[in-house]
Design an enzyme around this catalytic site. Structure first.
Site, PDB file in Angstrom:
ATOM      1  N   GLY A  63      -1.006  -3.035   4.367  1.00  0.00           N
ATOM      2  CA  GLY A  63       0.062  -3.596   5.028  1.00  0.00           C
ATOM      3  C   GLY A  63       0.571  -2.970   6.015  1.00  0.00           C
ATOM      4  O   GLY A  63       1.142  -3.509   6.966  1.00  0.00           O
ATOM      5  N   LYS A  66      -2.413  -3.065   8.920  1.00  0.00           N
ATOM      6  CA  LYS A  66      -3.263  -4.274   8.968  1.00  0.00           C
ATOM      7  C   LYS A  66      -4.786  -4.308   9.419  1.00  0.00           C
ATOM      8  O   LYS A  66      -5.514  -4.767   8.725  1.00  0.00           O
ATOM      9  CB  LYS A  66      -2.507  -5.461   9.022  1.00  0.00           C
ATOM     10  CG  LYS A  66      -1.334  -5.962   7.989  1.00  0.00           C
ATOM     11  CD  LYS A  66      -0.735  -7.168   8.329  1.00  0.00           C
ATOM     12  CE  LYS A  66       0.451  -7.538   7.513  1.00  0.00           C
ATOM     13  NZ  LYS A  66      -0.115  -7.951   6.156  1.00  0.00           N
ATOM     14  N   ASN A 111       8.935  -9.901   2.745  1.00  0.00           N
ATOM     15  CA  ASN A 111       7.759 -10.321   3.827  1.00  0.00           C
ATOM     16  C   ASN A 111       7.116 -11.463   3.005  1.00  0.00           C
ATOM     17  O   ASN A 111       6.894 -11.731   1.975  1.00  0.00           O
ATOM     18  CB  ASN A 111       6.819  -9.098   4.104  1.00  0.00           C
ATOM     19  CG  ASN A 111       5.519  -9.156   3.122  1.00  0.00           C
ATOM     20  OD1 ASN A 111       4.575  -9.938   3.426  1.00  0.00           O
ATOM     21  ND2 ASN A 111       5.666  -8.283   2.155  1.00  0.00           N
ATOM     22  N   PHE A 113       4.096 -12.524   5.167  1.00  0.00           N
ATOM     23  CA  PHE A 113       3.067 -12.524   6.212  1.00  0.00           C
ATOM     24  C   PHE A 113       1.920 -13.698   6.017  1.00  0.00           C
ATOM     25  O   PHE A 113       1.596 -14.236   6.756  1.00  0.00           O
ATOM     26  CB  PHE A 113       2.370 -11.116   6.123  1.00  0.00           C
ATOM     27  CG  PHE A 113       3.237 -10.069   6.734  1.00  0.00           C
ATOM     28  CD1 PHE A 113       3.761 -10.443   8.155  1.00  0.00           C
ATOM     29  CD2 PHE A 113       3.907  -9.007   6.489  1.00  0.00           C
ATOM     30  CE1 PHE A 113       4.546  -9.538   8.937  1.00  0.00           C
ATOM     31  CE2 PHE A 113       4.588  -8.087   6.958  1.00  0.00           C
ATOM     32  CZ  PHE A 113       4.916  -8.420   8.174  1.00  0.00           C
ATOM     33  N   GLY A 114       1.441 -13.445   4.592  1.00  0.00           N
ATOM     34  CA  GLY A 114       0.177 -14.460   4.233  1.00  0.00           C
ATOM     35  C   GLY A 114      -0.908 -13.944   4.824  1.00  0.00           C
ATOM     36  O   GLY A 114      -1.853 -14.829   5.407  1.00  0.00           O
ATOM     37  N   PHE A 115      -1.398 -12.854   4.876  1.00  0.00           N
ATOM     38  CA  PHE A 115      -2.648 -12.134   5.256  1.00  0.00           C
ATOM     39  C   PHE A 115      -3.046 -12.298   6.603  1.00  0.00           C
ATOM     40  O   PHE A 115      -3.887 -13.030   7.115  1.00  0.00           O
ATOM     41  CB  PHE A 115      -3.640 -12.882   4.417  1.00  0.00           C
ATOM     42  CG  PHE A 115      -4.002 -12.098   2.841  1.00  0.00           C
ATOM     43  CD1 PHE A 115      -3.147 -10.942   2.529  1.00  0.00           C
ATOM     44  CD2 PHE A 115      -4.676 -12.860   1.919  1.00  0.00           C
ATOM     45  CE1 PHE A 115      -3.389 -10.352   1.408  1.00  0.00           C
ATOM     46  CE2 PHE A 115      -4.912 -12.165   0.628  1.00  0.00           C
ATOM     47  CZ  PHE A 115      -3.999 -10.885   0.277  1.00  0.00           C
ATOM     48  N   SER A 173      -0.986 -10.610  -3.940  1.00  0.00           N
ATOM     49  CA  SER A 173      -0.034 -11.145  -3.104  1.00  0.00           C
ATOM     50  C   SER A 173       0.726 -12.307  -3.301  1.00  0.00           C
ATOM     51  O   SER A 173       0.265 -13.415  -3.702  1.00  0.00           O
ATOM     52  CB  SER A 173      -0.603 -11.208  -1.752  1.00  0.00           C
ATOM     53  OG  SER A 173       0.385 -11.778  -0.685  1.00  0.00           O
ATOM     54  N   ASN A 175       2.410 -14.423  -1.247  1.00  0.00           N
ATOM     55  CA  ASN A 175       2.342 -14.891   0.093  1.00  0.00           C
ATOM     56  C   ASN A 175       1.141 -15.827   0.420  1.00  0.00           C
ATOM     57  O   ASN A 175       1.284 -16.563   1.408  1.00  0.00           O
ATOM     58  CB  ASN A 175       2.803 -14.116   1.252  1.00  0.00           C
ATOM     59  CG  ASN A 175       4.137 -13.504   0.942  1.00  0.00           C
ATOM     60  OD1 ASN A 175       4.970 -14.019   0.355  1.00  0.00           O
ATOM     61  ND2 ASN A 175       3.900 -12.043   1.041  1.00  0.00           N
ATOM     62  N   THR A 176       0.312 -16.014  -0.297  1.00  0.00           N
ATOM     63  CA  THR A 176      -0.985 -16.818  -0.216  1.00  0.00           C
ATOM     64  C   THR A 176      -0.860 -17.946  -1.420  1.00  0.00           C
ATOM     65  O   THR A 176      -1.178 -17.307  -2.705  1.00  0.00           O
ATOM     66  CB  THR A 176      -2.088 -16.185   0.008  1.00  0.00           C
ATOM     67  OG1 THR A 176      -1.971 -15.641   1.152  1.00  0.00           O
ATOM     68  CG2 THR A 176      -3.429 -17.218   0.144  1.00  0.00           C
ATOM     69  N   LYS A 207      -5.537  -4.440  -7.587  1.00  0.00           N
ATOM     70  CA  LYS A 207      -3.951  -4.376  -7.224  1.00  0.00           C
ATOM     71  C   LYS A 207      -3.545  -5.510  -7.945  1.00  0.00           C
ATOM     72  O   LYS A 207      -3.634  -6.668  -7.583  1.00  0.00           O
ATOM     73  CB  LYS A 207      -3.646  -4.406  -5.627  1.00  0.00           C
ATOM     74  CG  LYS A 207      -2.194  -4.138  -5.354  1.00  0.00           C
ATOM     75  CD  LYS A 207      -1.920  -3.726  -3.858  1.00  0.00           C
ATOM     76  CE  LYS A 207      -0.565  -3.433  -3.622  1.00  0.00           C
ATOM     77  NZ  LYS A 207      -0.331  -3.008  -2.126  1.00  0.00           N
ATOM     78  N   THR A 235       2.349  -1.596  -8.356  1.00  0.00           N
ATOM     79  CA  THR A 235       2.088  -2.625  -8.142  1.00  0.00           C
ATOM     80  C   THR A 235       2.431  -3.144  -6.765  1.00  0.00           C
ATOM     81  O   THR A 235       2.742  -2.470  -5.970  1.00  0.00           O
ATOM     82  CB  THR A 235       3.159  -3.517  -9.175  1.00  0.00           C
ATOM     83  OG1 THR A 235       4.490  -3.516  -8.474  1.00  0.00           O
ATOM     84  CG2 THR A 235       3.223  -2.995 -10.673  1.00  0.00           C
ATOM     85  N   ASN A 236       2.133  -4.458  -6.668  1.00  0.00           N
ATOM     86  CA  ASN A 236       2.347  -5.279  -5.177  1.00  0.00           C
ATOM     87  C   ASN A 236       3.767  -5.605  -5.298  1.00  0.00           C
ATOM     88  O   ASN A 236       4.548  -5.032  -6.095  1.00  0.00           O
ATOM     89  CB  ASN A 236       1.527  -6.595  -5.084  1.00  0.00           C
ATOM     90  CG  ASN A 236       1.134  -6.817  -3.838  1.00  0.00           C
ATOM     91  OD1 ASN A 236       2.037  -6.844  -2.925  1.00  0.00           O
ATOM     92  ND2 ASN A 236       0.015  -7.278  -3.534  1.00  0.00           N
ATOM     93  N   GLY A 257      10.315  -2.080  -1.925  1.00  0.00           N
ATOM     94  CA  GLY A 257      11.217  -1.043  -1.655  1.00  0.00           C
ATOM     95  C   GLY A 257      12.071  -0.711  -2.654  1.00  0.00           C
ATOM     96  O   GLY A 257      11.642  -0.993  -3.970  1.00  0.00           O
TER      97      GLY A 257
END
Length: 347
Positions: A63, A66, A111, A113-115, A173, A175-176, A207, A235-236, A257
């Site tokens: 990340g 990328k 975030n 981002f979505g890859f 993730s 975010n997808t 992951k 982890t993620n 974080g």
């Protein structure tokens, strides 16, 4: 002197949009002002994970880079290993902006981002040109509109396998849409089978998310063992919102974080009781003591990302050096001797 410059740079970057700041930070790595100490190692810090020899157990999480545009300076930044990506078969823009939020009061980030990435072809070209003096891995992803996301992971690995030291299957993730559904035992087993068929000699890591039940973890451990996965990254980011103070704390996306530290470390410790597969601890590391806690909870190595936002790139070397001191103070002759020595306190 360079640390003072780095602090000034961090203060300046925190005054602008975080995604713009991140792009500037990547470009700054190619300037003489970047804090690049070179290898950080010692007999205590040198370790082996999944057949890879690491100068130290402090890695860079996926990340940050990328698109594999900063491998050359990153391998000189004091990390023991780095992971680039995630890469998807086809380029994709990711989710609409804004999609990265700095939670300064919480030393965290969110975030969605979505890859977003340049696509596997461009990323693999850069990996092929990279001079790898430490292990460099690639995080594998799937295109959002793919008809068969499971096949996407294998496709990216098949393209990259001659130019990387390890690959990470990223089904965690948030975010997808529906990507995390691939963590279910049947779907995950089928996905990993396809990936392992094309891996060649490349170690494959998995992951996982922190938002899993104990039964989920047990299922994943069993599937990972059956598939002969080389390591699990725990982890993620999390979908939980954990006592946040920042006004951005309600934004959608994955939280990383400091607030993630306890949850991710608890997941790591539980996993350590379920499998002998080597574990890589990620989530909320910003000091040598944080990294040491992950190792004693069960991690053979650790990775950073959000901590760099607040501590600068020199954080990797400082954590590695601090780890060396902590290992010596507690009478450990190596990282491996400390792994899992405090798991019970996290259960």
């Amino acid at each position: 002197m360079k640390r003072s410059i780095e602090k000034l740079g961090l203060a300046a970057l925190r005054r602008i949009d975080p995604e713009v700041a991140h792009g500037l930070a990547l470009r700054a790595l190619h300037t003489p002002f970047a804090a690049l100490p070179g290898p950080v190692t010692s007999p205590r810090l040198t370790t082996r994970v999944a057949g890879l020899t690491l100068n130290n157990p402090v890695g860079l999480a996926a990340g940050f880079d990328k698109n594999a545009t900063a491998i050359r300076p990153l391998v000189r930044a004091g990390f023991g290993f780095i992971e680039v990506g995630a890469a998807t078969p086809l380029p994709q823009p990711g989710n609409p902006k804004p999609r990265l939020f700095r939670l300064t009061e919480d030393r965290a980030a969110i975030n969605r981002f979505g890859f977003n990435n340049d696509g596997a072809e461009a990323i693999v070209r850069r990996l092929a040109r990279a001079h790898r003096t430490i292990p460099v891995g690639l995080n594998l992803g799937a295109n959002k509109d793919s008809a068969n996301r499971a096949e996407d992971f294998a496709r990216v690995l098949q393209m990259a396998r001659g130019h990387i030291d390890f690959a990470t299957v990223n089904v965690s993730s948030p975010n997808t849409e529906k990507l995390r559904d691939l963590q279910g035992p049947m779907a995950l087993a089928a996905l990993l089978d396809g990936v392992m068929q094309v891996r060649g000699n490349v170690p494959v890591f998995l992951k996982i998310a922190p938002d899993l039940t104990d039964q989920d973890l047990a299922d994943i451990a069993k599937v990972a063992e059956d598939a002969r996965i080389s390591a699990i990254i725990a982890t993620n980011t999390t979908l939980d919102r954990i006592n946040l103070r920042s006004p951005h704390g309600t934004e959608a996306g994955g939280l990383s974080g400091a607030p993630l530290f306890e949850k991710s470390t608890r997941t790591l410790a539980k996993l350590h009781t379920l499998t002998d597969i080597p574990l890589i601890g990620v989530g909320g590391i910003s000091t040598a003591r944080d990294a040491y806690a992950k190792i004693r909870a069960g991690a053979s190595a650790v990775q950073l990302y959000t901590g760099l936002v607040y501590g600068g790139l020199s954080l990797a070397a400082r954590i590695a050096q601090g780890l060396d001191v902590l290992l010596q103070q507690d009478g450990f002759g190596s990282v491996s001797e400390a792994v899992g020595t405090n798991t019970k306190d996290w259960l």
